[in-house]
Design a protein around this motif. Sequence first.
Motif, PDB file in Angstrom:
ATOM      1  N   PRO A 193     -10.027   6.670  -8.488  1.00 37.18           N
ATOM      2  CA  PRO A 193     -10.064   7.424  -7.237  1.00 37.18           C
ATOM      3  C   PRO A 193      -8.658   7.778  -6.773  1.00 37.18           C
ATOM      4  O   PRO A 193      -7.698   7.055  -7.079  1.00 37.18           O
ATOM      5  N   PRO A 194      -8.503   8.879  -6.053  1.00 43.00           N
ATOM      6  CA  PRO A 194      -7.176   9.243  -5.548  1.00 43.00           C
ATOM      7  C   PRO A 194      -6.722   8.245  -4.491  1.00 43.00           C
ATOM      8  O   PRO A 194      -7.552   7.657  -3.777  1.00 43.00           O
ATOM      9  N   PRO A 195      -5.419   8.013  -4.379  1.00 48.35           N
ATOM     10  CA  PRO A 195      -4.924   7.075  -3.363  1.00 48.35           C
ATOM     11  C   PRO A 195      -5.138   7.622  -1.958  1.00 48.35           C
ATOM     12  O   PRO A 195      -4.937   8.809  -1.707  1.00 48.35           O
ATOM     13  N   THR A 196      -5.545   6.778  -1.051  1.00 54.04           N
ATOM     14  CA  THR A 196      -5.743   7.223   0.330  1.00 54.04           C
ATOM     15  C   THR A 196      -4.485   7.049   1.166  1.00 54.04           C
ATOM     16  O   THR A 196      -4.270   7.773   2.139  1.00 54.04           O
ATOM     17  N   GLY A 197      -3.673   6.059   0.782  1.00 58.36           N
ATOM     18  CA  GLY A 197      -2.461   5.793   1.551  1.00 58.36           C
ATOM     19  C   GLY A 197      -2.733   5.120   2.888  1.00 58.36           C
ATOM     20  O   GLY A 197      -1.822   4.923   3.685  1.00 58.36           O
ATOM     21  N   LYS A 198      -3.995   4.744   3.129  1.00 61.52           N
ATOM     22  CA  LYS A 198      -4.357   4.145   4.415  1.00 61.52           C
ATOM     23  C   LYS A 198      -4.464   2.622   4.283  1.00 61.52           C
ATOM     24  O   LYS A 198      -5.028   2.108   3.315  1.00 61.52           O
ATOM     25  N   PHE A 199      -3.939   1.929   5.253  1.00 60.16           N
ATOM     26  CA  PHE A 199      -4.064   0.479   5.293  1.00 60.16           C
ATOM     27  C   PHE A 199      -4.700   0.085   6.615  1.00 60.16           C
ATOM     28  O   PHE A 199      -4.217   0.459   7.687  1.00 60.16           O
ATOM     29  N   SER A 200      -5.786  -0.680   6.536  1.00 60.76           N
ATOM     30  CA  SER A 200      -6.505  -1.098   7.737  1.00 60.76           C
ATOM     31  C   SER A 200      -6.183  -2.556   8.043  1.00 60.76           C
ATOM     32  O   SER A 200      -6.540  -3.451   7.263  1.00 60.76           O
TER      33      SER A 200
ATOM     34  N   PRO B 297     -17.973  -1.955  -7.428  1.00 60.15           N
ATOM     35  CA  PRO B 297     -18.173  -1.221  -6.169  1.00 60.15           C
ATOM     36  C   PRO B 297     -16.869  -0.822  -5.478  1.00 60.15           C
ATOM     37  O   PRO B 297     -16.872   0.069  -4.631  1.00 60.15           O
ATOM     38  N   HIS B 298     -15.787  -1.474  -5.832  1.00 56.92           N
ATOM     39  CA  HIS B 298     -14.494  -1.182  -5.210  1.00 56.92           C
ATOM     40  C   HIS B 298     -13.669  -0.187  -6.023  1.00 56.92           C
ATOM     41  O   HIS B 298     -12.515   0.097  -5.682  1.00 56.92           O
ATOM     42  N   GLY B 299     -14.269   0.334  -7.104  1.00 55.29           N
ATOM     43  CA  GLY B 299     -13.571   1.328  -7.917  1.00 55.29           C
ATOM     44  C   GLY B 299     -12.448   0.754  -8.740  1.00 55.29           C
ATOM     45  O   GLY B 299     -11.522   1.484  -9.136  1.00 55.29           O
ATOM     46  N   ILE B 300     -12.493  -0.534  -9.048  1.00 55.70           N
ATOM     47  CA  ILE B 300     -11.434  -1.181  -9.825  1.00 55.70           C
ATOM     48  C   ILE B 300     -11.841  -1.222 -11.292  1.00 55.70           C
ATOM     49  O   ILE B 300     -12.906  -1.749 -11.644  1.00 55.70           O
ATOM     50  N   LEU B 301     -10.997  -0.670 -12.159  1.00 53.79           N
ATOM     51  CA  LEU B 301     -11.264  -0.697 -13.586  1.00 53.79           C
ATOM     52  C   LEU B 301     -11.038  -2.108 -14.126  1.00 53.79           C
ATOM     53  O   LEU B 301     -10.067  -2.773 -13.777  1.00 53.79           O
TER      54      LEU B 301
ATOM     55  N   LEU C  35      -7.717  -5.853  -4.184  1.00 58.41           N
ATOM     56  CA  LEU C  35      -6.967  -4.861  -4.953  1.00 58.41           C
ATOM     57  C   LEU C  35      -7.125  -3.467  -4.342  1.00 58.41           C
ATOM     58  O   LEU C  35      -6.145  -2.722  -4.191  1.00 58.41           O
ATOM     59  N   LYS C  36      -8.362  -3.113  -3.991  1.00 54.97           N
ATOM     60  CA  LYS C  36      -8.610  -1.795  -3.401  1.00 54.97           C
ATOM     61  C   LYS C  36      -7.884  -1.635  -2.068  1.00 54.97           C
ATOM     62  O   LYS C  36      -7.289  -0.577  -1.797  1.00 54.97           O
ATOM     63  N   LEU C  37      -7.937  -2.661  -1.242  1.00 54.26           N
ATOM     64  CA  LEU C  37      -7.290  -2.582   0.070  1.00 54.26           C
ATOM     65  C   LEU C  37      -5.797  -2.304  -0.062  1.00 54.26           C
ATOM     66  O   LEU C  37      -5.226  -1.538   0.713  1.00 54.26           O
ATOM     67  N   LEU C  38      -5.174  -2.888  -1.065  1.00 53.25           N
ATOM     68  CA  LEU C  38      -3.732  -2.702  -1.262  1.00 53.25           C
ATOM     69  C   LEU C  38      -3.397  -1.381  -1.943  1.00 53.25           C
ATOM     70  O   LEU C  38      -2.269  -0.895  -1.817  1.00 53.25           O
ATOM     71  N   GLY C  39      -4.349  -0.826  -2.705  1.00 54.73           N
ATOM     72  CA  GLY C  39      -4.102   0.452  -3.373  1.00 54.73           C
ATOM     73  C   GLY C  39      -4.097   0.392  -4.884  1.00 54.73           C
ATOM     74  O   GLY C  39      -3.802   1.389  -5.548  1.00 54.73           O
ATOM     75  N   PHE C  40      -4.426  -0.764  -5.470  1.00 48.38           N
ATOM     76  CA  PHE C  40      -4.532  -0.863  -6.927  1.00 48.38           C
ATOM     77  C   PHE C  40      -5.841  -0.247  -7.394  1.00 48.38           C
ATOM     78  O   PHE C  40      -6.794  -0.118  -6.623  1.00 48.38           O
TER      79      PHE C  40
ATOM     80  N   THR D  67       0.831  -1.208   0.000  1.00 47.85           N
ATOM     81  CA  THR D  67       0.000   0.000   0.000  1.00 47.85           C
ATOM     82  C   THR D  67       0.863   1.254   0.000  1.00 47.85           C
ATOM     83  O   THR D  67       0.604   2.207  -0.740  1.00 47.85           O
ATOM     84  N   GLU D  68       1.881   1.263   0.838  1.00 49.89           N
ATOM     85  CA  GLU D  68       2.777   2.420   0.915  1.00 49.89           C
ATOM     86  C   GLU D  68       3.483   2.663  -0.419  1.00 49.89           C
ATOM     87  O   GLU D  68       3.587   3.800  -0.883  1.00 49.89           O
ATOM     88  N   LEU D  69       3.951   1.587  -1.054  1.00 49.03           N
ATOM     89  CA  LEU D  69       4.646   1.719  -2.337  1.00 49.03           C
ATOM     90  C   LEU D  69       3.716   2.263  -3.417  1.00 49.03           C
ATOM     91  O   LEU D  69       4.079   3.186  -4.159  1.00 49.03           O
ATOM     92  N   LEU D  70       2.508   1.728  -3.494  1.00 47.99           N
ATOM     93  CA  LEU D  70       1.555   2.196  -4.502  1.00 47.99           C
ATOM     94  C   LEU D  70       1.190   3.660  -4.290  1.00 47.99           C
ATOM     95  O   LEU D  70       1.066   4.429  -5.250  1.00 47.99           O
ATOM     96  N   THR D  71       1.019   4.056  -3.049  1.00 44.60           N
ATOM     97  CA  THR D  71       0.673   5.445  -2.743  1.00 44.60           C
ATOM     98  C   THR D  71       1.788   6.394  -3.180  1.00 44.60           C
ATOM     99  O   THR D  71       1.529   7.447  -3.781  1.00 44.60           O
ATOM    100  N   LYS D  72       3.017   6.037  -2.899  1.00 47.00           N
ATOM    101  CA  LYS D  72       4.144   6.896  -3.269  1.00 47.00           C
ATOM    102  C   LYS D  72       4.311   6.974  -4.782  1.00 47.00           C
ATOM    103  O   LYS D  72       4.652   8.033  -5.321  1.00 47.00           O
ATOM    104  N   ILE D  73       4.057   5.854  -5.471  1.00 39.53           N
ATOM    105  CA  ILE D  73       4.123   5.874  -6.936  1.00 39.53           C
ATOM    106  C   ILE D  73       3.074   6.832  -7.488  1.00 39.53           C
ATOM    107  O   ILE D  73       3.360   7.663  -8.359  1.00 39.53           O
ATOM    108  N   ALA D  74       1.854   6.726  -6.981  1.00 44.44           N
ATOM    109  CA  ALA D  74       0.770   7.575  -7.463  1.00 44.44           C
ATOM    110  C   ALA D  74       1.062   9.050  -7.225  1.00 44.44           C
ATOM    111  O   ALA D  74       0.783   9.899  -8.081  1.00 44.44           O
ATOM    112  N   ARG D  75       1.636   9.352  -6.078  1.00 47.81           N
ATOM    113  CA  ARG D  75       1.888  10.760  -5.731  1.00 47.81           C
ATOM    114  C   ARG D  75       3.118  11.331  -6.434  1.00 47.81           C
ATOM    115  O   ARG D  75       3.306  12.550  -6.447  1.00 47.81           O
TER     116      ARG D  75
END
Length: 367
Positions: A342-349, A161-165, A112-117, A52-60
């Motif tokens: 959707p924009p990345p949230t960078g949050k992992f639950s 519903p998870h915003g995955i293309l 996929l959504k939970l991880l940030g894809f 999740t952290e890696l995907l968020t940093k790539i997106a930003r």
Amino acid sequence: MSMLRTEDLGELFLMELEGDRWSPGLEKRLRKLHPGGIIFAPQNLRAPDSTTELLTKIARALDFRPILALEEEGGAVDPLGKIFHGLPSPQTVSQRGPEAALKLGELAGAGLKLLGFNTNFAPRLDLLNPMDKTSLHSQSFGSEHQVVTRCGAAFVRGLKPHGILACGKYFPGHGDARPDRDTGLCLSSKPMARMWREDLEPYLKLLRQLTLVMVSHRAYKAYDFDVALPASLSANVLEGLLRVKLDYRGVALVEPFVTSGTKARTIPPLASGETQEGGSLNPEAGVKSIAAGADMVVVRGGEKAFERAAENLSKALEAGTIAEQRVGDALKRIRRARKNIPPPTGKFSRNAFERLCREFERFSQEF
């Protein structure tokens, strides 16, 4: 004078991630190359929070919302199985009907959504080919177009519903393609009328729900009778069939796109038993795919391969071998598709992750 900037050209390519960690070097490469997106291979996945952290940093690191893709079908193509419990294959799921396919899509989308894809290179809409004896035999929902259509549609509904293309593949369908000694291609001799009744039926029903379509490297006599061409290089398939006949307005994607030194061929060889699409497209073939009507090309082989691909596209524009309008049209479709990301949230639950792990396991135990 060209209205295209150098960095615009990078958006027509998806870059395969090298490594599995963020670094200043990766950030520098992303800002320099300006790729339209990143595709992860299974080896790029680490612990879920690290991914999740890696995907968020790539997106930003990019000044737009990039496509962040994984190929998750279940069965033999199940990278999420490294993190969650393994999912059953599409063929196995289809035996339980569309409801099971819906659940497969829901779990894939949630993971996929939970991880940030934000993109899944699925579903596979090919009809089961009895001649295919590879490990991917079970990746088709079935041999009947009605079953593939219903299960493919359910899988896409599960992702939504998870915003995955969703990315349907491999257009226009593998059909009865077999290795051809004369051309080195997998060649389908199926008549056009049968293709429309069978292989194209899932696309006729689902195209409006597919943000992306991955184009096959198989050749089709029905569309290129005199000179066999892979669909990925065929204007008759990409423009004549996909755009004009089917009025598809999403992103046409070509994958894979790698370099293989002096042995690279303009037309990728396809041998019996090769996985996925087999063979490789060299950089010149990538430009030809775009000229023929493809919008995005996946680049494998690292930074140098990516730079070479973008450089070849730039040279083709300068030489007039590819029209600027063709590139402009591709960019419009790509950017329109990205508006749904959707924009990345960078949050992992951790709690959501543990709940989802249990859901994956429960579903898999049903099969």
